[in-house]
Write an enzyme that holds these catalytic residues in place. Structure first.
Site, PDB file in Angstrom:
ATOM      1  N   GLU A 143      -7.995  -4.688  -0.548  1.00 26.81           N
ATOM      2  CA  GLU A 143      -8.505  -5.480  -1.719  1.00 26.81           C
ATOM      3  C   GLU A 143      -8.305  -6.916  -1.573  1.00 26.81           C
ATOM      4  O   GLU A 143      -9.291  -7.900  -2.106  1.00 26.81           O
ATOM      5  CB  GLU A 143      -7.759  -5.059  -2.903  1.00 26.81           C
ATOM      6  CG  GLU A 143      -7.461  -3.500  -3.213  1.00 26.81           C
ATOM      7  CD  GLU A 143      -8.801  -3.015  -3.841  1.00 26.81           C
ATOM      8  OE1 GLU A 143      -9.795  -3.642  -3.406  1.00 26.81           O
ATOM      9  OE2 GLU A 143      -8.807  -2.029  -4.400  1.00 26.81           O
TER      10      GLU A 143
ATOM     11  N   HIS B  79       0.801  -1.118   0.163  1.00 23.44           N
ATOM     12  CA  HIS B  79      -0.230   0.014  -0.106  1.00 23.44           C
ATOM     13  C   HIS B  79       0.883   1.170  -0.109  1.00 23.44           C
ATOM     14  O   HIS B  79       1.863   1.224   0.582  1.00 23.44           O
ATOM     15  CB  HIS B  79      -1.033   0.059   1.086  1.00 23.44           C
ATOM     16  CG  HIS B  79      -2.021   1.088   1.109  1.00 23.44           C
ATOM     17  ND1 HIS B  79      -1.948   2.371   1.473  1.00 23.44           N
ATOM     18  CD2 HIS B  79      -3.306   0.772   0.624  1.00 23.44           C
ATOM     19  CE1 HIS B  79      -3.268   3.053   1.016  1.00 23.44           C
ATOM     20  NE2 HIS B  79      -3.925   1.930   0.655  1.00 23.44           N
TER      21      HIS B  79
HETATM   22  N1  ACO Z   1       3.824  -7.395  -5.145  1.00 24.68           N
HETATM   23  C1  ACO Z   1       5.435  -7.490  -5.336  1.00 24.68           C
HETATM   24  N2  ACO Z   1       6.179  -6.607  -4.977  1.00 24.68           N
HETATM   25  C2  ACO Z   1       5.649  -5.490  -4.471  1.00 24.68           C
HETATM   26  C3  ACO Z   1       4.206  -5.246  -4.172  1.00 24.68           C
HETATM   27  C4  ACO Z   1       3.513  -6.427  -4.683  1.00 24.68           C
HETATM   28  N3  ACO Z   1       2.202  -6.418  -4.253  1.00 24.68           N
HETATM   29  N4  ACO Z   1       4.092  -4.105  -3.822  1.00 24.68           N
HETATM   30  C5  ACO Z   1       5.324  -3.446  -3.838  1.00 24.68           C
HETATM   31  N5  ACO Z   1       6.052  -4.269  -4.414  1.00 24.68           N
HETATM   32  C6  ACO Z   1       7.510  -3.948  -4.591  1.00 24.68           C
HETATM   33  C7  ACO Z   1       7.572  -2.823  -5.688  1.00 24.68           C
HETATM   34  O1  ACO Z   1       7.888  -3.522  -6.905  1.00 24.68           O
HETATM   35  C8  ACO Z   1       8.965  -2.111  -5.310  1.00 24.68           C
HETATM   36  O2  ACO Z   1      10.067  -2.763  -5.794  1.00 24.68           O
HETATM   37  P1  ACO Z   1      11.339  -2.085  -6.404  1.00 24.68           P
HETATM   38  O3  ACO Z   1      11.752  -1.082  -5.465  1.00 24.68           O
HETATM   39  O4  ACO Z   1      12.289  -3.105  -6.942  1.00 24.68           O
HETATM   40  O5  ACO Z   1      10.606  -1.470  -7.559  1.00 24.68           O
HETATM   41  C9  ACO Z   1       9.014  -2.282  -3.889  1.00 24.68           C
HETATM   42  O6  ACO Z   1       8.123  -3.258  -3.572  1.00 24.68           O
HETATM   43  C10 ACO Z   1       8.420  -0.941  -3.080  1.00 24.68           C
HETATM   44  O7  ACO Z   1       7.314  -0.633  -3.571  1.00 24.68           O
HETATM   45  P2  ACO Z   1       6.568   0.701  -2.995  1.00 24.68           P
HETATM   46  O8  ACO Z   1       7.239   1.835  -3.321  1.00 24.68           O
HETATM   47  O9  ACO Z   1       6.215   0.380  -1.643  1.00 24.68           O
HETATM   48  O10 ACO Z   1       5.081   0.494  -3.622  1.00 24.68           O
HETATM   49  P3  ACO Z   1       4.212   1.732  -3.910  1.00 24.68           P
HETATM   50  O11 ACO Z   1       3.928   2.567  -3.207  1.00 24.68           O
HETATM   51  O12 ACO Z   1       4.643   2.134  -5.473  1.00 24.68           O
HETATM   52  O13 ACO Z   1       2.759   0.837  -4.739  1.00 24.68           O
HETATM   53  C11 ACO Z   1       1.101  -0.416  -4.349  1.00 24.68           C
HETATM   54  C12 ACO Z   1       1.725   0.697  -3.876  1.00 24.68           C
HETATM   55  C13 ACO Z   1       0.659   0.414  -5.768  1.00 24.68           C
HETATM   56  C14 ACO Z   1      -0.592  -0.663  -3.737  1.00 24.68           C
HETATM   57  C15 ACO Z   1       1.875  -1.888  -4.831  1.00 24.68           C
HETATM   58  O14 ACO Z   1       2.149  -2.032  -3.614  1.00 24.68           O
HETATM   59  C16 ACO Z   1       1.026  -2.739  -5.628  1.00 24.68           C
HETATM   60  O15 ACO Z   1       0.989  -2.542  -6.908  1.00 24.68           O
HETATM   61  N6  ACO Z   1       0.252  -3.580  -5.284  1.00 24.68           N
HETATM   62  C17 ACO Z   1      -0.452  -4.636  -5.948  1.00 24.68           C
HETATM   63  C18 ACO Z   1      -1.682  -4.113  -6.414  1.00 24.68           C
HETATM   64  C19 ACO Z   1      -2.688  -3.777  -5.151  1.00 24.68           C
HETATM   65  O16 ACO Z   1      -3.058  -4.578  -4.620  1.00 24.68           O
HETATM   66  N7  ACO Z   1      -3.323  -2.481  -5.370  1.00 24.68           N
HETATM   67  C20 ACO Z   1      -4.487  -2.170  -4.509  1.00 24.68           C
HETATM   68  C21 ACO Z   1      -3.923  -1.381  -3.525  1.00 24.68           C
HETATM   69  S1  ACO Z   1      -5.245  -0.906  -2.130  1.00 24.68           S
HETATM   70  C22 ACO Z   1      -6.127   0.361  -2.830  1.00 24.68           C
HETATM   71  O17 ACO Z   1      -5.479   1.209  -3.348  1.00 24.68           O
HETATM   72  C23 ACO Z   1      -7.463   0.685  -2.500  1.00 24.68           C
END
Ligand code: ACO
Length: 377
Positions: free
Chosen positions: A314, A256
């Site tokens: 979610e 998140h």
């Molecule tokens: N699975 C695998 N890797 C992940 C995930 C995940 N679900 N979430 C984050 N990461 C990784 C990213 O790829 C990133 O890696 P990198 O540094 O090598 O590029 C690292 O963890 C750090 O990510 P963050 O900066 O913390 O993530 P960000 O804040 O950009 O994204 C988000 C948050 C969009 C929710 C992300 O976690 C994601 O895509 N989750 C999956 C989709 C999802 O469940 N969306 C619903 C969110 S809830 C809502 O909005 C109502």
């Protein structure tokens, strides 16, 4: 010109004061209308949550009766709106597109005079719009709303044509309360921007539906359910998760932007789903969901050691809504059915102390160009 810092995405920028909800992303705390989420979500009816957001207090029994009856009286949509939804279903427009068209048309045949009454209409009518579209899409006739049923029960009834069980209603109600408001998320911010121009609440809700439609905001629970079903159908969860991570995919339902710990909404929805599946006597699917969470959190910790990636709202939305009988294609529209309470409360809060929301952009284009007539270009 004043020097202002460029802030892409407005991350961390405060643009409004609100009494509606408070989020602490470090501690995993969410307060709605003064109540810790868990306290509100499992106890309130959706009508009580909306009243709370609109009035900053819970209703008395008499006020609740009046509010419920008023919302129930605003559920109907006319033939013109039904025609829009039938056409959207015939053309197989996605549910969120149909909802946007329906909300925009929902004031046809009504004479709401104020933003307050229009706000109540928007809340009342969203379930009817979703259910009517869905019935047409399935080739069925719409089911008329029933004023004797509460908001959540009536939504379920209009979708299925049968009265839901108490457990289904409680599960759905808990979901609606859990996601009713969440700070200045993108759709809520959109709604506040729209009314800040002294436009109107229906225009704000229409724009908010369009914002929620995007996969970065409201679109993840469908893919979560697909994933859970694949594992429930026999895939080994550890191998499944590992393969996704090895392929560089993000695991839907985890991580998140704001929360650095487990999303508190996941905890509330998980407890609601657990009790729903246990009461139903069939916990097989829910057992899979929990195993999946445990395995995924463990493998994500190895995958991203510096970043705690836990379940977000979610993940358990998918488990709970699937359990209570909401079709996967309607997960995002059901999110809108819930979040509309937050949208309209934010609109009225904005209007009570309005200043037009008008940020600035940093110009990075050319300057001082000389006009060249078209025949010389
Ligand atoms: N699975 C695998 N890797 C992940 C995930 C995940 N679900 N979430 C984050 N990461 C990784 C990213 O790829 C990133 O890696 P990198 O540094 O090598 O590029 C690292 O963890 C750090 O990510 P963050 O900066 O913390 O993530 P960000 O804040 O950009 O994204 C988000 C948050 C969009 C929710 C992300 O976690 C994601 O895509 N989750 C999956 C989709 C999802 O469940 N969306 C619903 C969110 S809830 C809502 O909005 C109502």
């Amino acid at each position: 010109m004043d020097e202002v810092e460029l802030n892409r995405g407005l991350a961390g920028v405060l643009v409004a004061e609100t009494k509606l909800s408070f989020i602490d992303g470090e501690e995993g705390e969410l307060i709605i209308g003064g109540f810790p989420l868990a306290e509100l979500a499992a106890n309130a009816t959706y009508e009580e949550s909306v009243f709370l957001l609109l009035n900053d207090r819970l209703p008395t029994a008499a006020e609740l009766d009046e509010f419920r009856a008023d919302l129930a009286a605003r559920r109907d949509i006319g033939d013109e709106v039904r025609a829009v939804l039938r056409r959207a279903a015939t053309e197989r427009k996605p549910p969120m597109d149909a909802l946007r068209m329906g909300v925009a048309a929902a004031t046809l045949g009504t004479d709401d005079q104020s933003n307050e009454t229009a706000a109540r209409r928007v809340v009342a009518v969203l379930p009817t719009l979703v259910a009517t579209y869905w019935r047409y899409r399935a080739g069925d006739e719409p089911v008329a709303p029933r004023a004797d049923l509460g908001h959540a029960a009536n939504y379920h009834y209009m979708l299925n044509g049968e009265e839901p069980t108490d457990a289904e209603v409680r599960g759905l109600e808990t979901y609606l309360n859990t996601v009713i408001d969440h700070g200045l998320n993108a759709s809520t911010f959109t709604a506040r921007v729209v009314v800040s121009t002294e436009s109107d609440v229906v225009s704000a809700a229409t724009a908010a539906v369009g914002t929620l439609k995007g996969p970065l905001h409201g679109g993840a629970p469908g893919p979560v359910l697909d994933m859970l079903r694949e594992v429930a159908d026999g895939d080994d969860p550890r191998a499944y998760v590992q393969a996704k991570l090895d392929a560089g995919e993000r695991l839907m339902g985890f991580g998140h932007r704001v929360y650095r710990v487990r999303d508190p909404r996941a905890a509330v929805l998980s407890a609601a789903a657990k009790s729903f599946y246990e009461d139903s006597g069939d916990t097989e699917f829910f057992d899979t969901v929990q195993t999946f969470e445990d395995v995924a959190v463990e493998l994500l910790a190895e995958h991203k050691p510096g970043r705690r990636l836990e379940t977000n709202v979610e993940f358990y939305t998918a488990a709970l809504l699937h359990g209570v009988g909401i079709p996967k294609d309607l997960f995002t529209t059901t999110f809108a059915v819930a979040r509309v309470g937050g949208w309209i409360a934010h609109c009225l809060e904005q209007l009570a102390d309005n200043r037009i929301i008008r940020p600035r952009s940093q110009y990075v284009g050319e300057k001082g160009r000389t006009w060249v007539p078209v025949e010389e270009r």
